[in-house]
Design a protein around this motif. Structure first.
Motif, short mmCIF file in Angstrom:
data_model
loop_
_atom_site.label_atom_id
_atom_site.label_comp_id
_atom_site.label_asym_id
_atom_site.label_seq_id
_atom_site.Cartn_x
_atom_site.Cartn_y
_atom_site.Cartn_z
N MET A 1 7.13 4.88 -0.90
CA MET A 1 7.33 6.00 -1.81
C MET A 1 7.37 5.51 -3.26
O MET A 1 6.76 6.10 -4.16
CB MET A 1 8.61 6.74 -1.45
CG MET A 1 8.82 8.01 -2.26
SD MET A 1 10.29 8.92 -1.78
CE MET A 1 11.55 7.83 -2.45
N PHE A 2 8.07 4.37 -3.49
CA PHE A 2 8.12 3.82 -4.86
C PHE A 2 6.75 3.34 -5.31
O PHE A 2 6.37 3.47 -6.48
CB PHE A 2 9.13 2.66 -4.92
CG PHE A 2 10.56 3.12 -4.89
CD1 PHE A 2 11.01 4.13 -5.73
CD2 PHE A 2 11.47 2.56 -4.01
CE1 PHE A 2 12.33 4.56 -5.69
CE2 PHE A 2 12.79 2.98 -3.97
CZ PHE A 2 13.21 3.98 -4.81
N GLU A 3 5.98 2.74 -4.38
CA GLU A 3 4.64 2.29 -4.75
C GLU A 3 3.74 3.45 -5.10
O GLU A 3 2.91 3.36 -6.01
CB GLU A 3 4.04 1.49 -3.59
CG GLU A 3 4.67 0.11 -3.41
CD GLU A 3 4.12 -0.61 -2.20
OE1 GLU A 3 3.43 0.04 -1.40
OE2 GLU A 3 4.38 -1.82 -2.06
N GLU A 4 3.90 4.57 -4.38
CA GLU A 4 3.12 5.77 -4.72
C GLU A 4 3.49 6.26 -6.11
O GLU A 4 2.63 6.62 -6.91
CB GLU A 4 3.39 6.86 -3.66
CG GLU A 4 2.79 8.21 -3.96
CD GLU A 4 1.28 8.18 -3.85
OE1 GLU A 4 0.63 9.01 -4.53
OE2 GLU A 4 0.73 7.34 -3.12
N ALA A 5 4.81 6.25 -6.42
CA ALA A 5 5.25 6.68 -7.74
C ALA A 5 4.79 5.73 -8.83
O ALA A 5 4.48 6.14 -9.95
CB ALA A 5 6.78 6.81 -7.76
N ALA A 6 4.74 4.43 -8.51
CA ALA A 6 4.34 3.42 -9.50
C ALA A 6 2.83 3.39 -9.71
O ALA A 6 2.34 2.79 -10.67
CB ALA A 6 4.83 2.04 -9.07
N GLY A 7 2.04 3.99 -8.81
CA GLY A 7 0.59 4.05 -9.00
C GLY A 7 -0.15 2.80 -8.57
O GLY A 7 -1.16 2.44 -9.19
N ILE A 8 0.32 2.08 -7.55
CA ILE A 8 -0.37 0.85 -7.13
C ILE A 8 -1.01 0.99 -5.76
O ILE A 8 -1.62 0.04 -5.27
CB ILE A 8 0.62 -0.34 -7.11
CG1 ILE A 8 1.71 -0.12 -6.06
CG2 ILE A 8 1.20 -0.58 -8.47
CD1 ILE A 8 2.62 -1.30 -5.88
N ASN A 9 -0.89 2.17 -5.14
CA ASN A 9 -1.51 2.35 -3.82
C ASN A 9 -3.02 2.17 -3.87
O ASN A 9 -3.64 1.67 -2.93
CB ASN A 9 -1.18 3.73 -3.25
CG ASN A 9 0.13 3.71 -2.48
OD1 ASN A 9 0.66 2.64 -2.18
ND2 ASN A 9 0.65 4.86 -2.15
#
Length: 742
Positions: A160-168
């Motif tokens: 979820m944090f990676e999705e928010a950070a934009g690195i997916n």
């Protein structure tokens, strides 16, 4: 970027077309229970690409289409379109307003559009990746999802944090690149096999080239011989042709007398053909006119049917529009009253919203600092990973260069040895042929006898060589198939070893204890390591155990409490542990199996383990039924009090909870047994491949020897043919000179 417009038609409770406009700020949708508020959120999630109908609160995907109500007929299609205002340019598209549309029919067909242009589901996912919007993104929060997010594991929260950070997006690209690297590596391995096949073909082509050169020399000599023979035949044919020429002259005179009669009949035939062609043209024109009239008749008949159907359709449309107008007038009055009440409520909520906004800004600052630290750590990890890939690539290049050089040296050495043997053989034949001096006719007879013998031996050796090559090719194919199987099993073995080594899915405390197993001899391991299950029932047992598969098993309660105290003191994460001694004393008796045609058996009967852990198996899986199809099984009335799971892993508990597991195929139970089984199979295949390799080398030696022998026979036969040709040339030349004198 914000949602500016939402259009619905036929989605769940929205039977008629509905259009909702949203502003840039906060938009609240309020209303009584059952009026369709949650359906709006479901529509947004569905149009963004959601594929799980359970999340949409439906039994299947077709259930989201309006199914009819009092006074309204069911619809055959539903459609939702979502307009996103791209004022900040976060979406990688040139338009300021982006309209995403999705349509589904009752037969299961589905369509996706971007700005009313057909597209794929992947195009919509790629458009919204790392923007915070999407079917499974954190921006869409539904009922009970807050509780679910708080109860998720660290790995789920990380996603979820990676999705928010934009690195997916970058992680997806990295996985794609790794898959391409693996495919390229397999292609490189295949190149070595192709090189061996090409070498075999080149060797065969060299032999064919030598045969072609011998054939060319013999063809040239045959041509000269045939010319000499033709000269003699021409002289004989000229003598025989003289009386025939006289007969031809007589036949010509007879033919000229008959040609006058034929010319009269031909003129009459020409006149009749002209009459026939004229009548045929008239017939074709009449047929064309008849065909045109028939087409006009069919066209008028079709127009009559179309106009009749259009009239009926127009009448039904007028009636439907009249009913819709009455319904819309009633809804407009209700909505006006409802809007006045909402405006009053908004005025009362404004102070509370401002207080929550201040609190949000404070939390946002704390989150930004944590996010910066995470990005730094991620950058260092990626740098080390790229360095490791570069070193691996250099090692692979050096190994490939060494193998190519070694193969080239071996090939040149074999070629030199073969040429030396051929040279020695040719020198011996030269001595033998120089010693044979006899008369011309006697020499021809001797040469012919020798040639017949050599041809017989050559045919026998060719047959033997062909059999050897076919056996060699068959063994090479078998070995290649065995090596391919071994590589496939090796990749599976590596995959399972990595899962066990990384402890995937294990809580931090359990992983800490298992990494120091020698310090805790009375901890036997996880349930997944202690149970062995056939591959057929793997998904079912994994689904039934769930997180219990990662639970540790201790000798007794004292040992379990000691381990828990250690983990709590080290602060290495959570864990769960079962005391085996106390559990064995509290195992209830097993109930008899119910009578149901879908029941396969009891879950505990499908698990293999040591006798000391049998009580644990009965405690966890004694009340579990394995069935063929869960949907068919739960239709029965005699499964009350049983937990039920089918072979695909779909689970229905006696507490009335129904769920389906992750279908990724990463089985948990019996991983270590799977590793041992794969290792045994790889060892057997390795021995088989080594045995086939020895047989192939033996056949290659035999083939080389036979080819050398054939080469020797070919040279001997070629020499004998040349000698025989020389003798025959002398004989023909003598005959030719005698003919010239005559």
């Amino acid at each position: 970027m914000f949602i500016s417009d939402l259009k619905l038609h036929g989605f769940k409770s929205f039977a008629n077309k509905a259009n909702m406009n949203f502003g840039e700020g906060i938009t609240a949708v309020v209303g009584p229970n059952g009026c369709g508020k949650t359906n709006i959120v479901d529509a947004i999630r569905w149009v963004l690409g959601e594929q799980k109908y359970s999340i949409l609160r439906s039994g299947r995907m077709e259930d989201i289409i309006f199914n009819g109500a009092k006074g309204l007929k069911p619809l055959s299609v539903c459609e939702v379109s979502l307009t996103v205002h791209n004022n900040k340019g976060k979406l990688p598209i040139e338009y300021n307003d982006v309209e995403i549309g999705r349509r589904i029919y009752r037969n299961g067909d589905s369509e996706y559009t971007i700005n009313r242009t057909p597209c794929r589901l992947k195009d919509i996912h790629d458009l919204f990746v790392d923007t915070g919007m999407g079917a499974d993104a954190y921006s869409v929060i539904e009922l009970k999802m807050i509780e679910q997010i708080l109860s998720e594991t660290a790995e789920d929260r990380k996603r979820m944090f990676e999705e928010a950070a934009g690195i997916n997006k970058y992680k997806t690209q990295r996985k794609s690149a790794i898959r391409k690297f693996e495919a390229t590596r397999q292609d490189l391995d295949r190149i070595n096999d192709i090189i061996l096949e090409v070498k075999t073909k080149v060797h065969g082509l060299n032999l064919q080239l030598k045969r072609f050169k011998r054939h060319e020399n013999m063809t040239r000599y045959l041509k000269e011989s045939e010319i000499s023979l033709a000269f003699l035949k021409i002289v004989n044919y000229e003598e025989l042709a003289k009386p025939l020429y006289k007969k031809i002259e007589e036949f010509k005179r007879i033919r000229e007398s008959k040609e006058t009669k034929e010319s009269i009949h031909e003129a009459k035939l020409v006149r009749l053909r002209e009459v026939y062609q004229q009548q045929d043209k008239e017939l074709i024109s009449l047929q064309d006119e008849l065909k045109t009239l028939e087409e006009e008749r069919d066209e008028y008949h079709q127009n009559v049917l179309v106009y009749t159907e259009q009239k009926r359709s127009a009448e039904s449309t007028l009636e439907r529009l009249h009913l819709e107008k009455k319904s819309n007038d009633t809804k407009r009055d209700k909505l006006s009253t409802h809007i006045n009440g909402i405006e009053q409520e908004i005025e009362s909520l404004n102070p509370l919203v401002e207080a929550k906004l201040v609190e949000y800004k404070e939390k946002k600052q704390t989150f930004d600092s944590v996010e910066m630290e995470y990005e730094k750590a991620q950058a260092s990890v990626e740098k080390l990973q790229s360095k490791r890939w570069e070193e691996q690539r250099k090692v692979s290049d050096q190994e490939s260069l060494f193998k190519r050089t070694e193969s080239l040296i071996e090939e040149k050495t074999k070629l030199i040895q073969k040429l030396e043997k051929n040279l020695e053989f040719l020198e011996k034949n030269q001595v033998e042929y120089s010693s044979q001096q006899k008369t011309i006719e006697q020499e021809k007879t001797n040469i012919q006898n020798k040639l017949n013998k050599k041809n017989t031996k050559l045919t026998e050796h060719k047959s033997i060589l062909l059999t050897l090559k076919e056996d060699h090719q068959e063994l090479a194919q078998k070995r290649h198939y065995v090596l391919t199987q071994a590589e496939s099993l090796e990749s599976q073995l590596q995959f399972y070893r990595e899962l066990v080594a990384k402890g995937e899915g294990l809580p931090g405390g359990s992983r800490y204890i298992l990494d120091r197993k020698e310090d805790y001899p009375e901890v036997f391991g996880t349930i997944a390591d202690l149970f062995q299950v056939d591959e057929k029932y793997q998904s079912a047992i994994d689904s039934a155990l769930g997180d219990l598969a990662f639970c540790l098993v201790a000798k007794d309660r004292k040992t379990a409490l000691s381990v828990l105290e250690t983990v709590r003191g080290k602060k290495v994460g959570n864990m769960s542990i079962i005391p085996l001694k106390e559990l064995s004393a509290s195992v209830p008796g097993l109930k008899p199996l119910p009578k149901n045609k879908e029941v396969i058996g009891r879950g505990s009967d499908m698990v293999k383990t040591k006798r000391s852990f049998q009580a644990l198996v009965e405690f966890l899986l004694g009340n579990l039924l394995l069935v063929n199809d869960l949907k068919e099984a739960i239709k029965g009335t005699n499964l009350a009090g049983w937990n039920t799971v089918d072979l695909s892993g779909d689970y229905f508990g006696k507490n009335m909870i129904l769920w389906t597991p992750d279908k990724s195929g990463k089985g948990v139970v019996g991983r270590r047994e799977k590793i041992e089984h794969l290792q045994r199979e790889i060892d057997v295949l390795g021995k088989k491949a080594e045995s086939l390799k020895n047989k192939i080398l033996f056949y290659e030696d035999d083939i080389t020897k036979k080819e050398e022998e054939l080469e020797g026979f070919s040279i001997e036969i070629s020499t004998l043919l040349e000698e025989r040709s020389a003798v025959e040339a002398k004989i023909i030349q003598n005959h030719y000179q005698q003919a010239q004198i005559m």
